[in-house]
Write an enzyme that holds these catalytic residues in place. Sequence first.
Site, PDB file in Angstrom:
ATOM      1  N   LYS A  78       3.710   3.769  -4.510  1.00 19.11           N
ATOM      2  CA  LYS A  78       5.100   4.160  -4.371  1.00 19.11           C
ATOM      3  C   LYS A  78       5.668   3.802  -3.004  1.00 19.11           C
ATOM      4  CE  LYS A  78       4.261   8.507  -6.853  1.00 19.11           C
ATOM      5  NZ  LYS A  78       4.323   9.999  -6.645  1.00 19.11           N
ATOM      6  N   GLU A  86       4.659  -4.321   1.123  1.00 20.24           N
ATOM      7  CA  GLU A  86       3.896  -3.083   1.337  1.00 20.24           C
ATOM      8  C   GLU A  86       4.546  -2.242   2.435  1.00 20.24           C
ATOM      9  OE1 GLU A  86       1.844  -1.191   0.210  1.00 20.24           O
ATOM     10  OE2 GLU A  86      -0.029  -2.063  -0.475  1.00 20.24           O
ATOM     11  N   ASP A  87       4.362  -0.943   2.354  1.00 23.55           N
ATOM     12  CA  ASP A  87       4.789  -0.089   3.466  1.00 23.55           C
ATOM     13  C   ASP A  87       3.754  -0.132   4.592  1.00 23.55           C
ATOM     14  OD1 ASP A  87       3.026   1.153   1.682  1.00 23.55           O
ATOM     15  OD2 ASP A  87       3.680   3.164   2.206  1.00 23.55           O
ATOM     16  N   ASP A 106      -3.675  -0.726   5.766  1.00 26.47           N
ATOM     17  CA  ASP A 106      -4.584   0.131   6.516  1.00 26.47           C
ATOM     18  C   ASP A 106      -5.958  -0.563   6.534  1.00 26.47           C
ATOM     19  OD1 ASP A 106      -6.207   2.395   7.229  1.00 26.47           O
ATOM     20  OD2 ASP A 106      -4.709   3.761   6.461  1.00 26.47           O
ATOM     21  N   ARG A 140       8.223  11.603   2.344  1.00 29.64           N
ATOM     22  CA  ARG A 140       8.518  10.210   1.989  1.00 29.64           C
ATOM     23  C   ARG A 140       9.941   9.802   2.339  1.00 29.64           C
ATOM     24  NH1 ARG A 140       4.728   7.440  -1.064  1.00 29.64           N
ATOM     25  NH2 ARG A 140       3.593   8.703  -2.548  1.00 29.64           N
TER      26      ARG A 140
HETATM   27  C1  PRP Z   1      -0.934   3.216   0.723  1.00 29.74           C
HETATM   28  C2  PRP Z   1      -0.053   1.994   0.991  1.00 29.74           C
HETATM   29  C3  PRP Z   1      -0.912   0.847   0.556  1.00 29.74           C
HETATM   30  C4  PRP Z   1      -2.317   1.359   0.776  1.00 29.74           C
HETATM   31  C5  PRP Z   1      -2.878   0.734   2.013  1.00 29.74           C
HETATM   32  O1  PRP Z   1      -0.747   3.626  -0.589  1.00 29.74           O
HETATM   33  O2  PRP Z   1       1.150   2.039   0.275  1.00 29.74           O
HETATM   34  O3  PRP Z   1      -0.682   0.500  -0.798  1.00 29.74           O
HETATM   35  O4  PRP Z   1      -2.254   2.778   0.948  1.00 29.74           O
HETATM   36  O5  PRP Z   1      -4.173   1.203   2.268  1.00 29.74           O
HETATM   37  P1  PRP Z   1      -5.426   0.246   2.426  1.00 29.74           P
HETATM   38  O6  PRP Z   1      -5.006  -0.938   3.278  1.00 29.74           O
HETATM   39  O7  PRP Z   1      -6.434   1.124   3.121  1.00 29.74           O
HETATM   40  O8  PRP Z   1      -5.878  -0.184   1.076  1.00 29.74           O
HETATM   41  P2  PRP Z   1      -1.203   5.071  -1.105  1.00 29.74           P
HETATM   42  O9  PRP Z   1      -2.591   4.968  -1.676  1.00 29.74           O
HETATM   43  O10 PRP Z   1      -0.980   6.063  -0.016  1.00 29.74           O
HETATM   44  O11 PRP Z   1      -0.216   5.311  -2.325  1.00 29.74           O
HETATM   45  P3  PRP Z   1       1.384   5.489  -2.321  1.00 29.74           P
HETATM   46  O12 PRP Z   1       1.989   4.185  -1.806  1.00 29.74           O
HETATM   47  O13 PRP Z   1       1.716   5.736  -3.749  1.00 29.74           O
HETATM   48  O14 PRP Z   1       1.723   6.653  -1.423  1.00 29.74           O
END
Ligand code: PRP
Length: 175
Positions: free
Chosen positions: A41, A97-98, A101, A163
């Site tokens: 999301k 992507e937001d 990580d 959010r």
């Molecule tokens: C977050 C973000 C990325 C992912 C990055 O999503 O939006 O998709 O984590 O993490 P990584 O590089 O360690 O894989 P999240 O799982 O928090 O879901 P959301 O966007 O629905 O909040």
Amino acid sequence: MDKPALLISEEDIRKRVAELAEQISSDYADKGDLVLIGVLKGSFIFLADLSRRLTIPRTIEFIAVSSYGHASAHTGAVRLVMDVRGNIENRHVLIVEDIVDTGHTLKYLIGVLESHRPASIRACTLLHKAEAAEVDVSIDYVGFGIGNEWVVGYGLDFAERDRTLPYIGTVTPDD
Ligand code: PRP
């Protein structure tokens, strides 16, 4: 949990999003329609702002993934929850992507999207936690590099909270 502490202001986000949009518009000029794929999301606000500032033809798609286990204890395993709806074969694709990580999600997404045989795939993220990287994945457009802290706002959440905060803030989760 305390109120999020300001990390990146609304104004700084606005300026950086405008710069990214200008760069992307210039890089894709004369390449035809660009398919922006928002990763649900977290990317929904960034995608909305970025897409409206582009000056090139663009189409919006969404994809949804989920990490196994709690997000703060990533195991690296990612699962596809919803694939793109439109046909992206032979089209230029930009993943939006937001945050990147560990990089596991982006790496997985590139694999999924490659199976649709697009003309090209690039990635754009508002935030990049370089220190947290566990896999090597290339990111073409980065809004801001940040440290290894928990961030919320502008689409990002902590347990679905904050959010819609207009700025990026940091929180310290209670143990
Ligand atoms: C977050 C973000 C990325 C992912 C990055 O999503 O939006 O998709 O984590 O993490 P990584 O590089 O360690 O894989 P999240 O799982 O928090 O879901 P959301 O966007 O629905 O909040």
